[in-house]
Design a protein around this motif. Structure first.
Motif, PDB file in Angstrom:
ATOM      1  N   LEU A  83       0.708  -1.339   0.025  1.00 35.00           N
ATOM      2  CA  LEU A  83      -0.059   0.056  -0.008  1.00 35.00           C
ATOM      3  C   LEU A  83       0.810   1.167  -0.044  1.00 35.00           C
ATOM      4  O   LEU A  83       0.493   2.319  -0.463  1.00 35.00           O
ATOM      5  CB  LEU A  83      -0.895  -0.007   1.346  1.00 35.00           C
ATOM      6  N   ALA A  84       2.189   1.154   0.616  1.00 35.47           N
ATOM      7  CA  ALA A  84       2.914   2.387   0.803  1.00 35.47           C
ATOM      8  C   ALA A  84       3.369   2.667  -0.661  1.00 35.47           C
ATOM      9  O   ALA A  84       3.968   3.879  -0.790  1.00 35.47           O
ATOM     10  CB  ALA A  84       3.952   2.129   1.853  1.00 35.47           C
ATOM     11  N   ASN A  85       3.366   2.064  -1.638  1.00 32.88           N
ATOM     12  CA  ASN A  85       3.967   2.393  -2.691  1.00 32.88           C
ATOM     13  C   ASN A  85       3.051   3.182  -3.667  1.00 32.88           C
ATOM     14  O   ASN A  85       3.533   3.979  -4.439  1.00 32.88           O
ATOM     15  CB  ASN A  85       4.056   0.995  -3.499  1.00 32.88           C
ATOM     16  N   HIS A  86       1.766   3.660  -3.151  1.00 27.37           N
ATOM     17  CA  HIS A  86       1.076   4.682  -3.824  1.00 27.37           C
ATOM     18  C   HIS A  86       1.732   6.139  -3.712  1.00 27.37           C
ATOM     19  O   HIS A  86       2.024   6.603  -2.572  1.00 27.37           O
ATOM     20  CB  HIS A  86      -0.456   4.542  -3.069  1.00 27.37           C
ATOM     21  N   LYS A  87       1.532   6.850  -4.684  1.00 24.00           N
ATOM     22  CA  LYS A  87       2.145   8.330  -4.682  1.00 24.00           C
ATOM     23  C   LYS A  87       1.389   9.199  -3.557  1.00 24.00           C
ATOM     24  O   LYS A  87       2.107  10.141  -3.115  1.00 24.00           O
ATOM     25  CB  LYS A  87       2.008   8.666  -6.030  1.00 24.00           C
ATOM     26  N   LYS A  88       0.130   8.816  -3.005  1.00 23.34           N
ATOM     27  CA  LYS A  88      -0.531   9.851  -2.053  1.00 23.34           C
ATOM     28  C   LYS A  88      -0.101   9.409  -0.601  1.00 23.34           C
ATOM     29  O   LYS A  88      -0.914   9.951   0.276  1.00 23.34           O
ATOM     30  CB  LYS A  88      -1.792  10.062  -2.252  1.00 23.34           C
ATOM     31  N   VAL A  89       0.325   8.219  -0.467  1.00 24.12           N
ATOM     32  CA  VAL A  89       0.821   7.514   0.937  1.00 24.12           C
ATOM     33  C   VAL A  89       2.066   8.305   1.371  1.00 24.12           C
ATOM     34  O   VAL A  89       3.129   8.176   0.513  1.00 24.12           O
ATOM     35  CB  VAL A  89       0.940   6.285   0.819  1.00 24.12           C
ATOM     36  N   VAL A  90       1.967   9.064   2.233  1.00 22.82           N
ATOM     37  CA  VAL A  90       3.198   9.924   2.873  1.00 22.82           C
ATOM     38  C   VAL A  90       3.830   9.441   4.060  1.00 22.82           C
ATOM     39  O   VAL A  90       4.736  10.096   4.438  1.00 22.82           O
ATOM     40  CB  VAL A  90       2.518  11.290   2.958  1.00 22.82           C
ATOM     41  N   ALA A  91       3.258   8.585   4.711  1.00 20.69           N
ATOM     42  CA  ALA A  91       3.772   7.988   5.943  1.00 20.69           C
ATOM     43  C   ALA A  91       3.399   6.406   6.264  1.00 20.69           C
ATOM     44  O   ALA A  91       2.313   6.202   5.646  1.00 20.69           O
ATOM     45  CB  ALA A  91       3.414   9.016   7.140  1.00 20.69           C
ATOM     46  N   ILE A  92       4.070   5.825   7.201  1.00 17.69           N
ATOM     47  CA  ILE A  92       3.796   4.424   7.720  1.00 17.69           C
ATOM     48  C   ILE A  92       3.158   4.902   9.102  1.00 17.69           C
ATOM     49  O   ILE A  92       3.654   5.388   9.912  1.00 17.69           O
ATOM     50  CB  ILE A  92       5.402   3.676   7.884  1.00 17.69           C
ATOM     51  N   GLY A  93       2.033   4.129   9.265  1.00 15.36           N
ATOM     52  CA  GLY A  93       1.266   4.261  10.451  1.00 15.36           C
ATOM     53  C   GLY A  93       0.074   4.245  10.458  1.00 15.36           C
ATOM     54  O   GLY A  93      -0.576   4.657   9.289  1.00 15.36           O
ATOM     55  N   GLU A  94      -0.660   4.313  11.177  1.00 13.96           N
ATOM     56  CA  GLU A  94      -0.483   4.559  12.716  1.00 13.96           C
ATOM     57  C   GLU A  94      -0.052   3.465  13.441  1.00 13.96           C
ATOM     58  O   GLU A  94      -0.761   2.128  13.107  1.00 13.96           O
ATOM     59  CB  GLU A  94      -1.643   5.010  13.354  1.00 13.96           C
ATOM     60  N   THR A  95       1.078   3.187  14.082  1.00 12.65           N
ATOM     61  CA  THR A  95       1.765   2.220  14.510  1.00 12.65           C
ATOM     62  C   THR A  95       2.085   2.615  16.088  1.00 12.65           C
ATOM     63  O   THR A  95       1.765   3.798  16.546  1.00 12.65           O
ATOM     64  CB  THR A  95       3.128   1.814  13.960  1.00 12.65           C
ATOM     65  N   GLY A  96       2.698   1.859  16.723  1.00 11.56           N
ATOM     66  CA  GLY A  96       3.499   2.129  18.102  1.00 11.56           C
ATOM     67  C   GLY A  96       2.890   1.208  19.309  1.00 11.56           C
ATOM     68  O   GLY A  96       2.806   0.094  18.902  1.00 11.56           O
ATOM     69  N   LEU A  97       2.890   1.759  20.358  1.00 13.98           N
ATOM     70  CA  LEU A  97       2.610   0.906  21.655  1.00 13.98           C
ATOM     71  C   LEU A  97       1.570   1.763  22.480  1.00 13.98           C
ATOM     72  O   LEU A  97       1.443   2.620  22.761  1.00 13.98           O
ATOM     73  CB  LEU A  97       3.871   0.647  22.179  1.00 13.98           C
ATOM     74  N   ASP A  98       0.631   0.459  22.933  1.00 20.39           N
ATOM     75  CA  ASP A  98      -0.476   0.978  23.890  1.00 20.39           C
ATOM     76  C   ASP A  98      -0.493   0.129  25.140  1.00 20.39           C
ATOM     77  O   ASP A  98      -1.435  -0.939  24.781  1.00 20.39           O
ATOM     78  CB  ASP A  98      -1.757   1.257  23.063  1.00 20.39           C
ATOM     79  N   TYR A  99       0.147   0.161  26.079  1.00 25.86           N
ATOM     80  CA  TYR A  99      -0.158  -0.690  27.307  1.00 25.86           C
ATOM     81  C   TYR A  99      -1.257  -0.452  28.326  1.00 25.86           C
ATOM     82  O   TYR A  99      -1.290  -1.110  29.275  1.00 25.86           O
ATOM     83  CB  TYR A  99       1.344  -0.435  28.035  1.00 25.86           C
ATOM     84  N   TYR A 100      -1.785   0.751  27.999  1.00 28.48           N
ATOM     85  CA  TYR A 100      -2.934   1.156  28.696  1.00 28.48           C
ATOM     86  C   TYR A 100      -4.063   0.127  28.555  1.00 28.48           C
ATOM     87  O   TYR A 100      -4.607  -0.498  29.755  1.00 28.48           O
ATOM     88  CB  TYR A 100      -3.731   2.471  28.382  1.00 28.48           C
ATOM     89  N   TYR A 101      -4.392  -0.413  27.544  1.00 27.71           N
ATOM     90  CA  TYR A 101      -5.558  -1.501  27.122  1.00 27.71           C
ATOM     91  C   TYR A 101      -4.750  -2.611  26.968  1.00 27.71           C
ATOM     92  O   TYR A 101      -5.494  -3.703  27.103  1.00 27.71           O
ATOM     93  CB  TYR A 101      -6.073  -0.890  25.731  1.00 27.71           C
ATOM     94  N   ALA A 102      -3.676  -2.899  26.366  1.00 29.14           N
ATOM     95  CA  ALA A 102      -3.168  -4.209  26.165  1.00 29.14           C
ATOM     96  C   ALA A 102      -2.092  -4.497  27.358  1.00 29.14           C
ATOM     97  O   ALA A 102      -1.068  -3.804  27.737  1.00 29.14           O
ATOM     98  CB  ALA A 102      -2.297  -4.135  24.935  1.00 29.14           C
ATOM     99  N   THR A 103      -2.734  -5.311  28.502  1.00 24.48           N
ATOM    100  CA  THR A 103      -2.081  -5.338  29.698  1.00 24.48           C
ATOM    101  C   THR A 103      -1.290  -6.484  29.911  1.00 24.48           C
ATOM    102  O   THR A 103      -0.303  -6.798  30.922  1.00 24.48           O
ATOM    103  CB  THR A 103      -3.251  -5.022  30.773  1.00 24.48           C
ATOM    104  N   THR A 104      -1.325  -7.690  29.143  1.00 21.42           N
ATOM    105  CA  THR A 104      -0.805  -8.991  29.214  1.00 21.42           C
ATOM    106  C   THR A 104       0.492  -8.941  28.507  1.00 21.42           C
ATOM    107  O   THR A 104       0.616  -8.137  27.538  1.00 21.42           O
ATOM    108  CB  THR A 104      -1.558 -10.102  28.650  1.00 21.42           C
ATOM    109  N   GLU A 105       1.504  -9.608  28.733  1.00 25.11           N
ATOM    110  CA  GLU A 105       2.587  -9.661  28.137  1.00 25.11           C
ATOM    111  C   GLU A 105       2.691 -10.205  26.978  1.00 25.11           C
ATOM    112  O   GLU A 105       3.183  -9.557  25.796  1.00 25.11           O
ATOM    113  CB  GLU A 105       3.777 -10.859  28.958  1.00 25.11           C
TER     114      GLU A 105
END
Length: 260
Positions: A83-105
């Motif tokens: 998908l990122a190969n499209h000329k109007k894609v300007v970024a990768i994401g939304e990605t990251g970390l959310d430990y508030y809701y994901a509480t298990t290892e």
């Protein structure tokens, strides 16, 4: 005048526009919004946000998998790559970390591997990263340092973390994006962060349809309300809304050069 650097056009409540997204986009334009970045959050809506970017000249897209959409399996990063190969894609994401809701290892481990994959893909493709972080300050910064690109960097979007984290992100060449949360009565700590942030590293966003700013609390958020976010921040920074718009727009194009 303004750029909404983070919105979800495919999730807007269009009841006020008779179900017509064209009218919501036009309302944003009339409010002075020159560009909108429509954010991908999973493998299913990636093609949809790309299609919206194709449909509107002033809309761009990012593609990726939100940490809370990783579920139990690390998402296929090759789908994001295609998908990122499209000329109007300007970024990768939304990605990251959310430990508030994901509480298990186990859940956190899936998020971590997904985040690493996104960071490495962005570095490979020379694209910036749109990062979501909540209750995972140390790991977020450590992974950016180890796996991210300093040259192409990225943005911590809808920032609500500490001043110390903001400073660390700035040191990593990241930008900080502020949403309507800054207008909330209980957001005094965030307002202190905004007062500190240098003008050349600041972005504004709605994260619509979520987090409508004052005076629209209780309503569904939409891109035109980024003008309210801008006016509030301009007052905090002691500048005019026009200057705030000019500065944050320049920052947007510097971070996302494909949108220039």
């Amino acid at each position: 005048m303004f750029i909404d650097s983070h919105c979800h056009l495919d999730r807007l409540d269009l009841s006020a526009y008779e179900g017509n997204l064209d009218l919501a986009v036009e309302a944003a334009r009339e409010a002075g919004v020159d560009r909108m970045l429509c954010i991908g959050i999973d493998l299913e809506n990636g093609p949809k946000v790309v299609s919206l970017a194709e449909r509107y000249e002033d809309v761009y897209a990012s593609v990726g998998v939100h940490p809370l959409d990783c579920k139990e399996i690390v998402p296929d990063i090759d789908v994001v790559r295609s998908l990122a190969n499209h000329k109007k894609v300007v970024a990768i994401g939304e990605t990251g970390l959310d430990y508030y809701y994901a509480t298990t290892e186990g859940a956190q481990a899936v998020q971590r591997q997904s985040f690493i994959n996104h960071l490495e893909l962005a570095a490979e493709l020379e694209l910036p990263v749109v990062v979501h972080t909540r209750d995972a300050r140390e790991d977020t910064l450590d992974f950016i340092r180890e796996y991210g690109s300093r040259e192409y960097a990225g943005v911590l979007h809808c920032f609500t973390e500490s001043l110390e984290m903001a400073k660390a992100a700035l040191d990593l060449n990241y930008y900080i994006s502020i949403s309507g949360i800054v207008t909330f009565r209980n957001a005094s700590a965030l307002r202190e962060v905004v007062e500190y942030l240098p003008m050349d590293r600041l972005l504004i966003e709605t994260d619509s349809p979520y987090l409508a700013p004052v005076p629209h609390r209780g309503k569904s958020n939409e891109p035109r309300f980024v003008a309210d976010v801008a006016r509030f921040i301009a007052e905090l920074k002691g500048v005019s809304p026009e200057e705030l718009g000019e500065k944050t727009s320049g920052n947007f194009y510097r971070l996302f050069p494909r949108a220039a």
